[in-house]
Design a protein around this motif. Structure first.
Motif, mmCIF file in Angstrom:
data_model
loop_
_atom_site.group_PDB
_atom_site.id
_atom_site.type_symbol
_atom_site.label_atom_id
_atom_site.label_comp_id
_atom_site.label_asym_id
_atom_site.label_seq_id
_atom_site.Cartn_x
_atom_site.Cartn_y
_atom_site.Cartn_z
ATOM 1 N N GLY A 12 69.461 -22.129 -50.047
ATOM 2 C CA GLY A 12 69.789 -22.807 -48.805
ATOM 3 C C GLY A 12 68.980 -22.266 -47.637
ATOM 4 O O GLY A 12 68.672 -21.075 -47.577
ATOM 5 N N MET A 13 68.629 -23.148 -46.712
ATOM 6 C CA MET A 13 67.870 -22.796 -45.510
ATOM 7 C C MET A 13 67.781 -24.022 -44.613
ATOM 8 O O MET A 13 68.281 -25.085 -44.964
ATOM 9 N N THR A 14 67.119 -23.902 -43.483
ATOM 10 C CA THR A 14 66.828 -25.040 -42.615
ATOM 11 C C THR A 14 65.331 -25.269 -42.674
ATOM 12 O O THR A 14 64.545 -24.337 -42.493
ATOM 13 N N MET A 15 64.946 -26.517 -42.951
ATOM 14 C CA MET A 15 63.518 -26.815 -43.053
ATOM 15 C C MET A 15 63.229 -28.288 -42.753
ATOM 16 O O MET A 15 64.120 -29.122 -42.765
ATOM 17 N N VAL A 16 61.969 -28.565 -42.523
ATOM 18 C CA VAL A 16 61.495 -29.924 -42.246
ATOM 19 C C VAL A 16 60.991 -30.532 -43.556
ATOM 20 O O VAL A 16 60.258 -29.896 -44.301
ATOM 21 N N PHE A 17 61.392 -31.776 -43.798
ATOM 22 C CA PHE A 17 60.967 -32.517 -44.980
ATOM 23 C C PHE A 17 60.247 -33.780 -44.545
ATOM 24 O O PHE A 17 60.592 -34.381 -43.528
ATOM 25 N N ARG A 18 59.289 -34.208 -45.324
ATOM 26 C CA ARG A 18 58.730 -35.552 -45.184
ATOM 27 C C ARG A 18 59.674 -36.504 -45.896
ATOM 28 O O ARG A 18 60.498 -36.078 -46.701
ATOM 29 N N THR A 19 59.554 -37.800 -45.615
ATOM 30 C CA THR A 19 60.369 -38.780 -46.321
ATOM 31 C C THR A 19 59.481 -39.667 -47.171
ATOM 32 O O THR A 19 58.373 -40.015 -46.773
ATOM 33 N N GLN A 20 59.988 -40.024 -48.337
ATOM 34 C CA GLN A 20 59.249 -40.908 -49.243
ATOM 35 C C GLN A 20 59.090 -42.282 -48.619
ATOM 36 O O GLN A 20 58.057 -42.917 -48.733
ATOM 37 N N ASP A 21 60.133 -42.726 -47.953
ATOM 38 C CA ASP A 21 60.179 -44.062 -47.369
ATOM 39 C C ASP A 21 60.790 -43.929 -45.980
ATOM 40 O O ASP A 21 61.902 -43.411 -45.845
ATOM 41 N N PRO A 22 60.112 -44.396 -44.930
ATOM 42 C CA PRO A 22 60.647 -44.245 -43.569
ATOM 43 C C PRO A 22 62.013 -44.904 -43.385
ATOM 44 O O PRO A 22 62.799 -44.476 -42.552
ATOM 45 N N SER A 23 62.329 -45.902 -44.189
ATOM 46 C CA SER A 23 63.631 -46.576 -44.046
ATOM 47 C C SER A 23 64.792 -45.674 -44.457
ATOM 48 O O SER A 23 65.944 -45.966 -44.139
ATOM 49 N N LEU A 24 64.511 -44.567 -45.153
ATOM 50 C CA LEU A 24 65.567 -43.620 -45.504
ATOM 51 C C LEU A 24 66.232 -43.041 -44.252
ATOM 52 O O LEU A 24 67.380 -42.623 -44.294
ATOM 53 N N LEU A 25 65.504 -43.022 -43.146
ATOM 54 C CA LEU A 25 66.016 -42.443 -41.901
ATOM 55 C C LEU A 25 66.835 -43.433 -41.082
ATOM 56 O O LEU A 25 67.446 -43.048 -40.080
ATOM 57 N N ASP A 26 66.885 -44.687 -41.498
ATOM 58 C CA ASP A 26 67.545 -45.735 -40.708
ATOM 59 C C ASP A 26 69.059 -45.578 -40.599
ATOM 60 O O ASP A 26 69.642 -45.938 -39.584
ATOM 61 N N ASN A 27 69.712 -45.069 -41.628
ATOM 62 C CA ASN A 27 71.174 -45.058 -41.662
ATOM 63 C C ASN A 27 71.792 -43.681 -41.479
ATOM 64 O O ASN A 27 72.944 -43.470 -41.831
ATOM 65 N N ILE A 28 71.011 -42.749 -40.947
ATOM 66 C CA ILE A 28 71.546 -41.415 -40.688
ATOM 67 C C ILE A 28 71.214 -41.009 -39.268
ATOM 68 O O ILE A 28 70.292 -41.551 -38.644
ATOM 69 N N LYS A 29 71.972 -40.040 -38.758
ATOM 70 C CA LYS A 29 71.730 -39.554 -37.399
ATOM 71 C C LYS A 29 71.933 -38.044 -37.356
ATOM 72 O O LYS A 29 72.522 -37.457 -38.272
ATOM 73 N N VAL A 30 71.450 -37.419 -36.295
ATOM 74 C CA VAL A 30 71.597 -35.979 -36.114
ATOM 75 C C VAL A 30 73.085 -35.638 -36.142
ATOM 76 O O VAL A 30 73.902 -36.332 -35.533
ATOM 77 N N GLY A 31 73.408 -34.602 -36.887
ATOM 78 C CA GLY A 31 74.798 -34.159 -37.015
ATOM 79 C C GLY A 31 75.483 -34.654 -38.273
ATOM 80 O O GLY A 31 76.522 -34.123 -38.665
ATOM 81 N N ASP A 32 74.917 -35.682 -38.928
ATOM 82 C CA ASP A 32 75.510 -36.204 -40.159
ATOM 83 C C ASP A 32 75.463 -35.165 -41.267
ATOM 84 O O ASP A 32 74.473 -34.453 -41.427
ATOM 85 N N LYS A 33 76.536 -35.097 -42.033
ATOM 86 C CA LYS A 33 76.536 -34.354 -43.294
ATOM 87 C C LYS A 33 75.973 -35.327 -44.326
ATOM 88 O O LYS A 33 76.346 -36.507 -44.348
ATOM 89 N N VAL A 34 75.058 -34.859 -45.154
ATOM 90 C CA VAL A 34 74.369 -35.751 -46.091
ATOM 91 C C VAL A 34 74.289 -35.144 -47.486
ATOM 92 O O VAL A 34 74.450 -33.944 -47.670
ATOM 93 N N LYS A 35 74.040 -36.013 -48.441
ATOM 94 C CA LYS A 35 73.623 -35.639 -49.796
ATOM 95 C C LYS A 35 72.215 -36.197 -49.923
ATOM 96 O O LYS A 35 71.939 -37.308 -49.465
ATOM 97 N N PHE A 36 71.309 -35.418 -50.536
ATOM 98 C CA PHE A 36 69.921 -35.863 -50.609
ATOM 99 C C PHE A 36 69.241 -35.307 -51.849
ATOM 100 O O PHE A 36 69.721 -34.361 -52.467
ATOM 101 N N ASN A 37 68.140 -35.916 -52.181
ATOM 102 C CA ASN A 37 67.250 -35.412 -53.233
ATOM 103 C C ASN A 37 65.904 -35.120 -52.606
ATOM 104 O O ASN A 37 65.450 -35.860 -51.730
ATOM 105 N N ALA A 38 65.266 -34.070 -53.086
ATOM 106 C CA ALA A 38 63.928 -33.711 -52.633
ATOM 107 C C ALA A 38 63.105 -33.312 -53.845
ATOM 108 O O ALA A 38 63.621 -32.746 -54.809
#
Length: 119
Positions: free
Chosen positions: A77-103
């Motif tokens: 675990g850590m805090t880091m910057v990720f690129r996104t595979q598809d820019p539309s992945l960012l459409d339905n989330i906002k700062v502060g959201d708890k998320v589940k993700f794959n990288a």
């Protein structure tokens, strides 16, 4: 000599066929009980990691996540910057959201391939 070559080629073909069919016959992953354990899987069957959105840069197609362990990458675990595979992945989330993700690591970068807000 041709008979020996044909026999060797036949043996090689038979071995290759057996090896490939045994790979196809592998049992499906048992996902029963995963929800009860707080785990979820994406479409590829990969266990999703937990995180919190700290920053979103839609123009650069990047997201900053404070995340727990990413098991498929053996990353703590850590805090880091990720690129996104598809820019539309960012459409339905906002700062502060708890998320589940794959990288995944792709072309030398760690890329978010799936993300969803936890409701």
């Amino acid at each position: 000599m041709n008979i020996l070559k044909n026999f060797a080629l036949g043996a090689l073909l038979a071995t290759t066929t057996l090896a490939s069919t045994s790979l196809l016959a592998q049992p499906a992953m048992d996902m029963s009980g995963m929800k009860e354990k707080g785990m979820s899987m994406d479409m590829k069957g990969m266990e999703m990691s937990n995180g919190e959105v700290k920053k979103i840069d839609t123009e650069a197609q990047k997201i900053t996540l404070k995340h727990g362990e990413i098991k498929n990458m053996d990353m703590p675990g850590m805090t880091m910057v990720f690129r996104t595979q598809d820019p539309s992945l960012l459409d339905n989330i906002k700062v502060g959201d708890k998320v589940k993700f794959n990288a995944e690591k792709r072309e030398g970068f760690i890329v978010v391939t799936a993300i969803e807000a936890i409701k």
